[in-house]
Design an enzyme around this catalytic site. Structure first.
Site, PDB file in Angstrom:
ATOM      1  N   PHE A  45       4.483  -2.227  35.707  1.00 31.97           N
ATOM      2  CA  PHE A  45       4.786  -3.231  36.733  1.00 31.97           C
ATOM      3  C   PHE A  45       6.264  -3.162  37.067  1.00 31.97           C
ATOM      4  O   PHE A  45       7.106  -3.235  36.175  1.00 31.97           O
ATOM      5  CB  PHE A  45       4.440  -4.630  36.224  1.00 31.97           C
ATOM      6  CG  PHE A  45       4.728  -5.708  37.255  1.00 31.97           C
ATOM      7  CD1 PHE A  45       3.815  -5.969  38.268  1.00 31.97           C
ATOM      8  CD2 PHE A  45       5.915  -6.419  37.225  1.00 31.97           C
ATOM      9  CE1 PHE A  45       4.086  -6.938  39.225  1.00 31.97           C
ATOM     10  CE2 PHE A  45       6.192  -7.392  38.183  1.00 31.97           C
ATOM     11  CZ  PHE A  45       5.273  -7.653  39.184  1.00 31.97           C
ATOM     12  N   SER A  76       8.073 -15.060  40.005  1.00 32.80           N
ATOM     13  CA  SER A  76       7.170 -14.794  38.897  1.00 32.80           C
ATOM     14  C   SER A  76       6.121 -13.741  39.238  1.00 32.80           C
ATOM     15  O   SER A  76       5.507 -13.761  40.308  1.00 32.80           O
ATOM     16  CB  SER A  76       6.515 -16.111  38.473  1.00 32.80           C
ATOM     17  OG  SER A  76       5.129 -15.977  38.407  1.00 32.80           O
ATOM     18  N   LYS A  77       5.975 -12.838  38.304  1.00 33.77           N
ATOM     19  CA  LYS A  77       5.012 -11.746  38.438  1.00 33.77           C
ATOM     20  C   LYS A  77       3.601 -12.297  38.701  1.00 33.77           C
ATOM     21  O   LYS A  77       2.835 -11.742  39.457  1.00 33.77           O
ATOM     22  CB  LYS A  77       5.075 -10.963  37.126  1.00 33.77           C
ATOM     23  CG  LYS A  77       4.010  -9.954  36.888  1.00 33.77           C
ATOM     24  CD  LYS A  77       4.295  -9.245  35.584  1.00 33.77           C
ATOM     25  CE  LYS A  77       3.106  -8.453  35.115  1.00 33.77           C
ATOM     26  NZ  LYS A  77       3.344  -7.734  33.862  1.00 33.77           N
ATOM     27  N   ARG A  78       3.325 -13.413  38.046  1.00 33.33           N
ATOM     28  CA  ARG A  78       1.988 -13.991  38.119  1.00 33.33           C
ATOM     29  C   ARG A  78       1.749 -14.737  39.437  1.00 33.33           C
ATOM     30  O   ARG A  78       0.703 -14.634  40.050  1.00 33.33           O
ATOM     31  CB  ARG A  78       1.795 -14.922  36.929  1.00 33.33           C
ATOM     32  CG  ARG A  78       0.427 -14.916  36.334  1.00 33.33           C
ATOM     33  CD  ARG A  78       0.395 -15.578  34.953  1.00 33.33           C
ATOM     34  NE  ARG A  78       1.458 -16.539  34.734  1.00 33.33           N
ATOM     35  CZ  ARG A  78       1.410 -17.817  35.093  1.00 33.33           C
ATOM     36  NH1 ARG A  78       0.348 -18.279  35.686  1.00 33.33           N
ATOM     37  NH2 ARG A  78       2.421 -18.621  34.833  1.00 33.33           N
ATOM     38  N   LYS A  79       2.776 -15.494  39.839  1.00 35.75           N
ATOM     39  CA  LYS A  79       2.549 -16.380  40.991  1.00 35.75           C
ATOM     40  C   LYS A  79       2.964 -15.802  42.338  1.00 35.75           C
ATOM     41  O   LYS A  79       2.443 -16.224  43.364  1.00 35.75           O
ATOM     42  CB  LYS A  79       3.358 -17.670  40.787  1.00 35.75           C
ATOM     43  CG  LYS A  79       2.891 -18.532  39.648  1.00 35.75           C
ATOM     44  CD  LYS A  79       3.592 -19.890  39.727  1.00 35.75           C
ATOM     45  CE  LYS A  79       3.702 -20.515  38.363  1.00 35.75           C
ATOM     46  NZ  LYS A  79       4.851 -21.361  38.203  1.00 35.75           N
TER      47      LYS A  79
END
Ligand code: GLU
Length: 547
Positions: A47, A292-295
């Site tokens: 990533f 954020s990587k997630r959001k």
């Protein structure tokens, strides 16, 4: 305690070389005075965060501007985070944005190996040296024991960690150690910290300026039970032997700085300069938080490629975040190559950089407006080939046609360049109406169906592909007049209520019929590009749709 004996028992001489060998193998680099050696040291997770580009760009600029070296080291000590092909992704994604390494993992270089897992021997040699000097020791604490220590510290509101009275294995007797080893108990190697948290020093961070650093007192793990080093230990050894002069890294590492300072000290290495770069943040409702990587899809470098942002535009935007005087320079020299900007570490922000996609889009539009139609063709085609639909890929088969479309939509040759295009994805979607395979109009007119239908039919009856722009416009006016629409704007403005609308409303009906859109570049040119039969077919189709 016989430290030499213990060191030999834990790390036998035959597994390592004498320390002088490593010093000789990785000598000081022969560089001009002032040349900086910097690096990017990502984990191979596959990533790539926009923050990786941000920090890479800063490191690359500083190294190359000073005549130094920028290299890639892979921190693959955590096997769980490792992803196949990740190093390839690091190279290719950074290269796309114009960041290239001089040496490092998967490249040549005299300071390798650049994968930490391949450097076990050197870590072991130095761990051995620390053990010999009584500065490191084996710790046999189990996970349960460590978590009991943590619980106790939490309950009693004590500083967390393995230190002082909690560092149970720090004072094991020789007998205890050998008994544990004999019993085959797994162990890690910990630093025997010499620090005292009551002692504070002033430290100069190249970005943050003078900061106060408290001495480390944690007996941190330096080698894990599988013999793999922790980040801290590998960082000190690698940055010493790769002869890094400046460690520019994310500010999340600032809290570990005391550990690193102590490690460099006990290892007898000169401390490099440090610069802790602020993270990229975004406004989320009332709060400001890290991307954020997630959001946040925009946290990933892949996002910019999938959307087809021009790499140069992203790079330009990154520079606005990185150096506070960059924008001023850009205004003065909009056409100079970015590398001519004098990058300065002193102009890097001390606190979080705010990510603003609107600004990125503005920069991107300006950048698109600098491309020739040929350059735009190549860029959009490359994007479509990788990310486009089959129809979008096919748009590029007729290059002459596409060049005409791009030239019009980018306002090339006009008084002012149009700035409609932000990125390849949006641009290619925006021109979809030029292609019968994707022309799917919804026709939203502002006038009565019957009026529109009469107007369209009338125009179709007199349309002549050979008409030049002004003859064409006369016909639009003619249709307008015949249907009661004002053709004289002055008269219309004097009394708008006397007319259902004016000639531009009629032009809009024709535009919607031909393109499905109320706003497009010049309609006469669009019809010229579409060609006679397609134009007539579209007018017909629009009339049919009104039945
Ligand atoms: N592996 C660390 C990271 O990716 C490297 C930090 C450093 O640059 O030293 O954040």
């Amino acid at each position: 305690m016989d430290w030499n004996k213990l060191a030999q028992a834990l790390i036998p001489d035959e597994n390592v070389k004498p320390l002088e060998w490593y010093e000789a193998q990785y000598p000081e680099r022969n560089l001009e005075k002032g040349a900086q050696v910097t690096r990017l040291a990502p984990s191979p997770t596959g990533f790539m965060h926009i923050g990786n580009l941000y920090v890479a760009l800063a490191n690359e600029r500083i190294a190359h501007q000073s005549g130094g070296v920028f290299y890639l080291r892979i921190e693959d000590t955590d096997d769980k985070r490792k992803v196949e092909g990740a190093v390839e992704v690091i190279h290719s994604s950074l290269k796309y944005f114009g960041v290239a390494f001089d040496e490092g993992a998967d490249l040549c270089g005299n300071y390798g190996p650049y994968y930490q897992r391949q450097r076990a021997e050197i870590y072991h040699a130095y761990a051995k040296e620390l053990i010999k000097n009584g500065l490191a020791y084996p710790c046999f604490c189990s996970e349960d024991e460590l978590s009991a220590i943590r619980d106790h510290q939490t309950e009693n509101k004590l500083l967390p960690g393995y230190y002082g009275e909690f560092a149970k294995c720090r004072n094991l007797t020789e007998e205890e150690i050998y008994a544990n080893l004999k019993a085959g108990k797994p162990y890690v190697i910990r630093l025997r910290s010499q620090g005292n948290v009551d002692v504070k020093h002033t430290f100069r961070d190249e970005i943050k300026g003078e900061i106060t650093v408290t001495e480390n007192n944690q007996d941190v793990v330096i080698l894990k039970s599988d013999g793999i080093p922790t980040y801290h230990f590998a960082h000190a050894i690698d940055d010493h032997f790769m002869r890094t002069t400046l460690v520019l890294r994310g500010e999340e590492w600032l809290s570990s700085l005391p550990i690193h300072i102590e490690l460099f000290k006990v290892l007898g290495f000169k401390l490099p300069k440090y610069a802790h770069n602020c993270s990229i943040q975004k406004i989320d409702g009332e709060t400001r938080r890290k991307l954020s990587k997630r959001k946040d899809p925009e946290a990933s470098l892949t996002f910019y490629r999938e959307q087809g942002y021009h790499p140069e535009a992203v790079r330009t935007y990154m520079m606005t975040l990185l150096n506070s005087n960059f924008e001023e320079w850009l205004l003065k020299f909009p056409d100079k190559p970015l590398d001519e900007f004098k990058y300065s570490i002193g102009k890097m922000g001390k606190s979080g950089a705010l990510f603003d996609i609107v600004k990125l889009n503005d920069i991107s539009k300006t950048h698109m407006a600098k491309l020739s139609e040929e350059q735009a063709y190549d860029f959009f085609k490359a994007w479509a080939d990788e990310y486009g639909t089959d129809e979008q890929k096919a748009y590029f088969a007729d290059k002459a046609y596409m060049l005409k479309v791009l030239s019009l939509c980018m306002g090339i040759g006009g008084k002012k360049r149009r700035k409609d295009f932000i990125c390849a994805k949006q641009a290619v979607e925006m021109i979809s109406y030029f292609f019968p395979s994707t022309f799917a109009p919804t026709y939203e007119y502002r006038f009565d169906k019957a009026v529109v239908k009469t107007v369209l039919a009338a125009f179709k009856g007199i349309y002549n592909y050979a008409d030049d722009c002004s003859a064409w416009f006369e016909k639009v006016k003619q249709v307008a007049g015949e249907n009661g629409f004002a053709t004289d704007m002055k008269a219309y403005k004097a009394d708008p209520t006397a007319y259902p609308g004016n000639v531009s409303d009629v032009a809009e009906m024709l535009r919607i019929a031909t393109t499905g859109l109320a706003n497009t570049p010049d309609l006469w040119t669009i019809m010229q590009i579409l060609g006679e039969s397609e134009t007539l077919a579209r007018l017909d189709k629009a009339v049919q749709a009104l039945n």
